[in-house]
Design a protein around this motif. Structure first.
Motif, mmCIF file in Angstrom:
data_model
loop_
_atom_site.group_PDB
_atom_site.id
_atom_site.type_symbol
_atom_site.label_atom_id
_atom_site.label_comp_id
_atom_site.label_asym_id
_atom_site.label_seq_id
_atom_site.Cartn_x
_atom_site.Cartn_y
_atom_site.Cartn_z
ATOM 1 N N VAL A 1 -33.084 -26.167 149.012
ATOM 2 C CA VAL A 1 -33.899 -26.917 149.716
ATOM 3 C C VAL A 1 -34.932 -27.829 148.897
ATOM 4 C CG1 VAL A 1 -35.777 -27.232 151.188
ATOM 5 C CG2 VAL A 1 -34.194 -25.470 151.541
ATOM 6 N N GLY A 2 -34.583 -29.292 149.044
ATOM 7 C CA GLY A 2 -35.532 -30.019 148.238
ATOM 8 C C GLY A 2 -34.464 -31.444 147.719
ATOM 9 N N GLY A 3 -35.136 -32.454 147.465
ATOM 10 C CA GLY A 3 -34.362 -33.632 147.026
ATOM 11 C C GLY A 3 -34.954 -34.132 145.795
ATOM 12 N N GLY A 4 -35.761 -33.393 145.006
ATOM 13 C CA GLY A 4 -36.263 -33.892 143.934
ATOM 14 C C GLY A 4 -35.552 -33.292 142.457
ATOM 15 N N ASN A 5 -36.400 -33.596 141.354
ATOM 16 C CA ASN A 5 -35.622 -33.153 140.147
ATOM 17 C C ASN A 5 -35.407 -31.770 140.029
ATOM 18 O OD1 ASN A 5 -34.870 -35.036 138.546
ATOM 19 N ND2 ASN A 5 -36.824 -35.035 137.210
ATOM 20 N N SER A 6 -36.356 -30.853 140.690
ATOM 21 C CA SER A 6 -36.067 -29.385 140.153
ATOM 22 C C SER A 6 -35.228 -28.921 141.347
ATOM 23 C CB SER A 6 -37.364 -28.889 140.465
ATOM 24 O OG SER A 6 -38.337 -29.256 141.477
ATOM 25 N N ALA A 7 -34.956 -29.224 142.577
ATOM 26 C CA ALA A 7 -34.024 -28.912 143.512
ATOM 27 C C ALA A 7 -32.586 -29.298 143.036
ATOM 28 C CB ALA A 7 -34.125 -29.521 144.743
ATOM 29 N N GLY A 8 -32.506 -30.575 142.414
ATOM 30 C CA GLY A 8 -31.420 -30.955 141.869
ATOM 31 C C GLY A 8 -30.672 -30.454 140.452
ATOM 32 N N GLN A 9 -31.731 -29.918 139.794
ATOM 33 C CA GLN A 9 -31.348 -29.157 138.537
ATOM 34 C C GLN A 9 -31.129 -27.798 139.148
ATOM 35 O OE1 GLN A 9 -34.370 -27.589 135.590
ATOM 36 N NE2 GLN A 9 -34.234 -29.685 134.837
ATOM 37 N N ALA A 10 -31.635 -27.300 139.980
ATOM 38 C CA ALA A 10 -31.031 -25.844 140.443
ATOM 39 C C ALA A 10 -29.756 -25.809 140.985
ATOM 40 C CB ALA A 10 -32.219 -25.456 141.541
ATOM 41 N N ALA A 11 -29.415 -26.956 141.808
ATOM 42 C CA ALA A 11 -28.091 -27.106 142.360
ATOM 43 C C ALA A 11 -27.264 -27.163 141.564
ATOM 44 C CB ALA A 11 -28.123 -28.394 143.572
ATOM 45 N N VAL A 12 -27.383 -27.880 140.550
ATOM 46 C CA VAL A 12 -26.387 -28.176 139.544
ATOM 47 C C VAL A 12 -26.063 -26.543 138.631
ATOM 48 C CG1 VAL A 12 -25.772 -29.104 137.280
ATOM 49 C CG2 VAL A 12 -26.731 -30.623 138.930
ATOM 50 N N PHE A 13 -27.363 -26.063 138.304
ATOM 51 C CA PHE A 13 -27.164 -24.819 137.687
ATOM 52 C C PHE A 13 -26.480 -23.942 138.415
ATOM 53 C CE2 PHE A 13 -29.609 -20.591 136.752
ATOM 54 C CZ PHE A 13 -28.893 -20.424 135.571
ATOM 55 N N LEU A 14 -26.741 -23.607 139.736
ATOM 56 C CA LEU A 14 -26.240 -22.622 140.599
ATOM 57 C C LEU A 14 -24.716 -22.781 141.027
ATOM 58 C CD1 LEU A 14 -29.275 -22.223 142.880
ATOM 59 C CD2 LEU A 14 -28.544 -20.586 141.372
ATOM 60 N N SER A 15 -24.484 -24.021 140.907
ATOM 61 C CA SER A 15 -23.009 -24.414 141.123
ATOM 62 C C SER A 15 -22.026 -23.754 140.115
ATOM 63 C CB SER A 15 -22.778 -25.979 141.261
ATOM 64 O OG SER A 15 -22.924 -26.703 140.098
ATOM 65 N N ALA A 16 -22.410 -23.569 139.051
ATOM 66 C CA ALA A 16 -21.714 -23.150 138.053
ATOM 67 C C ALA A 16 -21.085 -21.638 138.421
ATOM 68 C CB ALA A 16 -22.520 -22.847 136.508
ATOM 69 N N THR A 17 -22.084 -20.859 139.200
ATOM 70 C CA THR A 17 -21.474 -19.702 139.493
ATOM 71 C C THR A 17 -21.318 -19.281 141.033
ATOM 72 O OG1 THR A 17 -23.809 -18.830 139.356
ATOM 73 C CG2 THR A 17 -22.641 -18.107 137.571
ATOM 74 N N SER B 1 -29.864 -16.176 139.353
ATOM 75 C CA SER B 1 -28.465 -16.212 139.454
ATOM 76 C C SER B 1 -27.660 -15.323 139.609
ATOM 77 C CB SER B 1 -27.926 -17.415 138.624
ATOM 78 O OG SER B 1 -27.861 -16.958 137.296
ATOM 79 N N GLN B 2 -28.242 -14.267 138.665
ATOM 80 C CA GLN B 2 -27.459 -12.926 138.625
ATOM 81 C C GLN B 2 -27.640 -12.133 140.011
ATOM 82 O OE1 GLN B 2 -29.539 -11.135 135.403
ATOM 83 N NE2 GLN B 2 -27.729 -10.638 134.497
ATOM 84 N N LEU B 3 -28.505 -12.513 140.570
ATOM 85 C CA LEU B 3 -28.859 -11.702 141.918
ATOM 86 C C LEU B 3 -28.007 -12.372 143.040
ATOM 87 C CD1 LEU B 3 -32.808 -11.426 142.109
ATOM 88 C CD2 LEU B 3 -31.320 -9.649 141.452
ATOM 89 N N CYS B 4 -27.418 -13.524 142.893
ATOM 90 C CA CYS B 4 -26.672 -14.183 143.954
ATOM 91 C C CYS B 4 -25.062 -13.650 143.954
ATOM 92 C CB CYS B 4 -26.616 -15.486 143.702
ATOM 93 S SG CYS B 4 -28.261 -16.632 143.887
ATOM 94 N N GLU B 5 -24.958 -12.943 143.071
ATOM 95 C CA GLU B 5 -23.469 -12.145 143.082
ATOM 96 C C GLU B 5 -22.378 -13.087 143.492
ATOM 97 O OE1 GLU B 5 -24.718 -9.063 145.667
ATOM 98 O OE2 GLU B 5 -24.857 -7.501 144.025
ATOM 99 N N GLN B 6 -22.521 -14.276 143.133
ATOM 100 C CA GLN B 6 -21.363 -15.425 143.259
ATOM 101 C C GLN B 6 -21.140 -15.639 144.753
ATOM 102 O OE1 GLN B 6 -18.110 -14.035 140.944
ATOM 103 N NE2 GLN B 6 -19.196 -14.229 139.110
ATOM 104 N N GLY B 7 -22.035 -15.486 145.494
ATOM 105 C CA GLY B 7 -22.306 -15.823 147.142
ATOM 106 C C GLY B 7 -22.608 -17.350 147.066
ATOM 107 N N GLU B 8 -22.560 -17.809 148.198
ATOM 108 C CA GLU B 8 -22.986 -19.168 148.598
ATOM 109 C C GLU B 8 -24.508 -19.228 148.600
ATOM 110 O OE1 GLU B 8 -21.228 -20.415 152.224
ATOM 111 O OE2 GLU B 8 -19.298 -21.104 151.213
ATOM 112 N N VAL B 9 -25.034 -20.319 148.133
ATOM 113 C CA VAL B 9 -26.264 -20.505 148.082
ATOM 114 C C VAL B 9 -26.861 -21.724 149.136
ATOM 115 C CG1 VAL B 9 -26.568 -19.172 145.836
ATOM 116 C CG2 VAL B 9 -26.656 -22.148 145.882
ATOM 117 N N VAL B 10 -28.227 -21.761 149.236
ATOM 118 C CA VAL B 10 -28.785 -23.066 149.776
ATOM 119 C C VAL B 10 -29.763 -23.357 148.908
ATOM 120 C CG1 VAL B 10 -30.181 -23.972 151.822
ATOM 121 C CG2 VAL B 10 -28.097 -22.384 152.327
#
Ligand SMILES: Cc1cc2nc3c(=O)[nH]c(=O)nc-3n(C[C@H](O)[C@H](O)[C@H](O)COP(=O)(O)OP(=O)(O)OC[C@H]3O[C@@H](n4cnc5c(N)ncnc54)[C@H](O)[C@@H]3O)c2cc1C
Length: 556
Positions: free
Chosen positions: A380-396, A369-378
Motif C-alpha cells: 500500500v502506497g504510491g511513494g518512494n518507499s512503497a515503490g522500492q518495496a514493490a520492486v524488491f518483493l517482486s523478485a520473490t 521477504s523470507q516470511l512471505c514464502e513466495q506467496g502473492e503480496v500487497v
C-alpha cells in the motif's frame, strides 16, 4: 594462526587478524604497559566490560566462544597480533573468552588508552578498525554471539527480536521452531512451553521467555556503559540516518555526545532493502548495511548510544535541557538534536493491530521477504518507499499488488523506480484503491480492497500486506516545547522567522538554519518541516547541524 573462515579472499583473512610490524608495535608500546602472562590465565570472559586491549609480544592467546555444543576456537593469536572487536570501541560487554595458551609477554592498553592512540595514529586506527569490523562480521555470519533465539514465523515478537539483534549487529543463532527438527530437544532441555516463544538463550544457560526488546537490550548490557549523571554537550534523539550522521560529526569534532534510539539504529532507512540513490554506492546499499557502517563510524569517534529506550519528554524550561526516558532516567545536555523521523500512518482498519508482524509489515527487508514464502503480496502506497518495496518483493513473490489511494504514483517518486514498476510484469498497479477489510485466524489470510472509482470490492487470499503510506512526524514527546507546522513537523530557521509571533522565538539573534524555536535545539531529517525525505538530505542535515551546535554552545 588459525581463525574463522572469512568468506572472501586470503586478503580478508590477513586484514581480520593482521600482524603488526616492529615500528607499529613500538607506537602502541608508548600508550600501554607490559604484562607477563602464564599458560592457562584467563584475560577476559563473555560479559566483561572495560576489557583491556592486548598486543602479543611473545607466547600465545586463544580466543574461544562457548555455546550449547561446547567451545569453538575463533582464533589463536601469536606475536604481533592483537585482541579486540567492536565491543572495544562501543564499550559494551565482551562476547568471547581470551585464554593464554603459551606463557609470554603482552602489551596492555586500557580502553581509553586505545581510544587516544586511535585518535592520533591514522595508520593504526585503520588497521584496528578494519580488524574489529571484520571480526564482528565474522562473528555475525557464524552466529557466534553467546545467544540463541528460538522463534517461529507465526510470532510477531520473533520478527521484532530478530530485527533488533540484526540491526544492532549482535551475533546470534536463529532457530526456526517451525522447521528445525532438533528444536524439540532444546525446548525439553530448558523446559520451555510453546506459549513462551520466542525464547532467548544467553551464555548457554540464562533463558528469557518472550522478552521485549528493552528486556533483551538490558539483559545484554547494551546500555550499561552509559553514565547518566553527566551533563553532555549534545544529546541526539533518534538514530536514523540523520541522527547517526550527527553522531559521527559530533564525535569526530570532539563533542561529548549521546544518541538515544527507541528501537534499533538505522531508522526507516534500516527497513529498506536497497538504497540506490545515495551518493557513493552505485550498486546500492541495504539500509541495514549503511546503518551498521554508520554505527561503527560514530562509535569509533567516541559517540555513545542508548538503544531500545524512547525519549518520552523533553524538559525544556531551562538549560541544560533534559530528556526523560521511558525508564524514568533523566539525561542532561547543553544542546539537543531532534532526529526522530516520521512513521507510517496506520489506516483505520479492524484487525490491523492483530495482524502486525503476522502478515502486516511496515518495512520490506530480506527478513520480511523470507516470511512471505513466495506467496502473492500487497503493497500500500504510491511513494518512494512503497515503490522500492514493490520492486524488491517482486523478485520473490509471483505477484505484487500495489494499491495507491490517488490516481497516480507520487510526483516525488524517483524516476528509476517509476520505470521499474511500470516495466515489471509481476507488479499490478491499482490506482484510487483502498483496503477495506482484513481477515484471518492468528495470521492474516484474506485482504479486501475497494476500487473507489467503480465502488467495486474484491477479496483476495493474500497473507502478506506491506503498508508504506502517509508519514506522520514523531513529535508527540515534544509537547509544547518547539513550534510545529500544521502537520506536526518541526519548524526551523527562516520558517520560524516567517511565523515569528506564533513560533515563540525569544532571542535577539535570528535562529540558525535547522534551529527550532528553542535555542540550542535543532531538528534534522524527516521530522523537520520542509525536509525532502531522502537519506542523503537526512545525512546532510545531520552533518550541518553539528556545525551550528558548536555556535550555540559557544553562546553559553
Ligand atoms: C522502505 C523505505 C525505503 C526507502 N528508500 C529510500 C531510498 O531508496 N532513498 C532515499 O533517499 N530514501 C529512502 N527512504 C527514505 C529514508 O529512509 C528517510 O528519508 C530517512 O530514513 C530519514 O532519516 P531520519 O534519520 O530523518 O529519520 P528515520 O529514518 O525515520 O529515523 C528516526 C529514528 O528515530 C527513532 N525515534 C523516534 N522517536 C523516538 C523517541 N521518542 N526516542 C528515541 N528514538 C526515537 C526511530 O525509532 C528511528 O530509528 C526510504 C524509506 C523507507 C521506509
Amino acid at each position: 594462526m588459525s581463525s574463522l573462515p572469512i568468506p572472501s579472499a586470503l586478503d580478508a583473512r590477513t586484514q581480520t587478524f593482521p600482524v603488526l610490524m616492529e615500528p607499529q608495535i613500538n607506537r602502541v608500546r608508548s600508550s600501554g604497559k607490559l604484562r607477563q602472562v602464564k599458560n592457562g590465565e584467563i584475560l577476559f570472559e563473555p560479559g566483561d566490560t572495560n576489557v583491556p586491549f592486548f598486543v602479543v609480544l611473545s607466547g600465545r592467546i586463544e580466543i574461544v566462544q562457548s555455546d550449547l555444543a561446547g567451545e569453538h576456537l575463533i582464533a589463536t593469536l601469536g606475536p604481533g597480533e592483537f585482541t579486540g572487536e567492536m565491543t572495544m570501541i562501543s564499550g559494551r560487554r565482551y562476547l568471547v573468552l581470551g585464554r593464554v595458551t603459551e606463557t609470554g609477554e603482552l602489551l596492555e592498553l586500557t580502553e581509553d588508552g586505545l581510544r587516544s592512540l586511535v585518535a592520533k595514529d591514522a595508520e593504526l586506527s585503520e588497521i584496528f578498525m578494519r580488524a574489529f569490523i571484520l571480526r564482528r562480521l565474522a562473528l555475525i555470519s557464524h552466529g557466534y554471539g553467546n545467544l540463541i533465539l528460538l522463534g517461529s514465523r507465526h510470532s510477531a515478537n520473533t520478527l521484532r527480536l530478530r530485527e533488533f539483534l540484526t540491526r544492532n549487529g549482535h551475533p546470534h543463532t536463529y532457530v526456526d521452531l517451525d522447521r528445525d527438527k532438533s528444536s524439540q530437544e532444546l525446548l525439553d532441555r530448558f523446559e520451555l512451553k510453546l506459549d513462551e516463544i520466542p525464547v532467548v538463550i544467553c551464555q548457554a544457560h540464562a533463558v528469557l521467555r518472550n522478552p521485549t526488546i528493552q528486556e533483551l537490550a538490558d539483559y545484554l548490557g547494551l546500555n550499561s556503559a552509559i553514565d547518566e549523571t553527566q551533563v553532555r554537550d549534545l544529546i541526539i534523539v533518534g538514530a536514523g540516518p540523520s541522527g547517526l550522521a550527527a553522531g559521527v560529526y559530533a564525535g569526530s569534532e570532539g563533542l561529548n555526545v549521546l544518541l538515544i534510539e527507541t528501537a534499533s539504529p538505522g531508522g526507516q532507512a534500516g527497513s529498506s532493502s536497497k538504497i540506490e540513490n545515495y551518493l557513493g554506492f552505485p550498486m546500492g546499499i541495504s539500509g541495514q548495511e549503511l546503518a551498521a557502517r554508520a554505527i561503527a563510524q560514530a562509535e569509533k569517534f567516541g559517540a555513545q548510544m542508548i538503544v531500545a529506550h524512547s525519549v518520552e519528554r523533553l524538559e525544556c524550561e531551562k538549560r541544560p535541557y533534559k530528556v526523560r526516558l521511558d525508564n524514568g532516567d533523566r539525561l542532561a545536555a547543553r544542546a539537543i538534536v531532534i532526529a526522530t523521523g516520521a512513521q507510517y500512518k496506520k489506516p483505520h482498519l479492524a484487525n490491523l493491530e492483530k495482524f502486525e508482524g503476522q502478515g502486516i509489515y511496515y518495512g520490506a527487508t530480506f527478513m520480511e521477504s523470507q516470511l512471505c514464502e513466495q506467496g502473492e503480496v500487497v503493497v500500500v502506497g504510491g511513494g518512494n518507499s512503497a515503490g522500492q518495496a514493490a520492486v524488491f518483493l517482486s523478485a520473490t513473490a509471483p505477484k505484487v499488488y500495489m494499491l495507491v489511494r490517488s490516481s497516480e504514483l507520487s510526483s516525488t517518486m524517483s524516476r528509476y523506480l517509476v520505470q521499474r514498476i511500470e516495466a515489471n510484469p509481476a507488479i499490478e498497479l491499482h490506482f484510487k484503491t483502498e483496503i477495506v477489510g482484513l481477515e484471518g485466524g492468528r495470521h492474516l489470510e484474506r485482504i479486501t480492497w475497494q476500487d473507489k472509482t467503480s465502488g467495486e470490492t474484491s477479496t483476495h487470499e493474500i497473507r502478506h500486506l506491506f503498508i508504506m503510506a502517509g508519514a506522520s512526524p514523531r513529535t508527540e514527546w515534544l509537547r509544547g516545547c518547539v513550534a510545529l507546522d500544521e502537520k506536526g513537523f518541526i519548524l526551523t530557521g527562516q520558517d520560524l522567522e516567517r511565523e515569528a509571533e506564533a513560533s515563540g522565538w525569544t532571542q535577539a539573534r535570528s535562529p540558525y538554519m535547522l534551529e527550532t524555536s528553542l535555542p540550542g535545539v535543532f531538528a534534522v531529517g524527516d521530522v523537520r518541516s520542509g525536509n525532502v525525505k531522502r537519506v542523503a538530505s537526512a545525512v546532510g542535515e545531520g552533518a550541518i547541524a553539528i556545525h551550528l551546535v558548536h555556535r550555540a554552545l559557544a553562546e553559553l
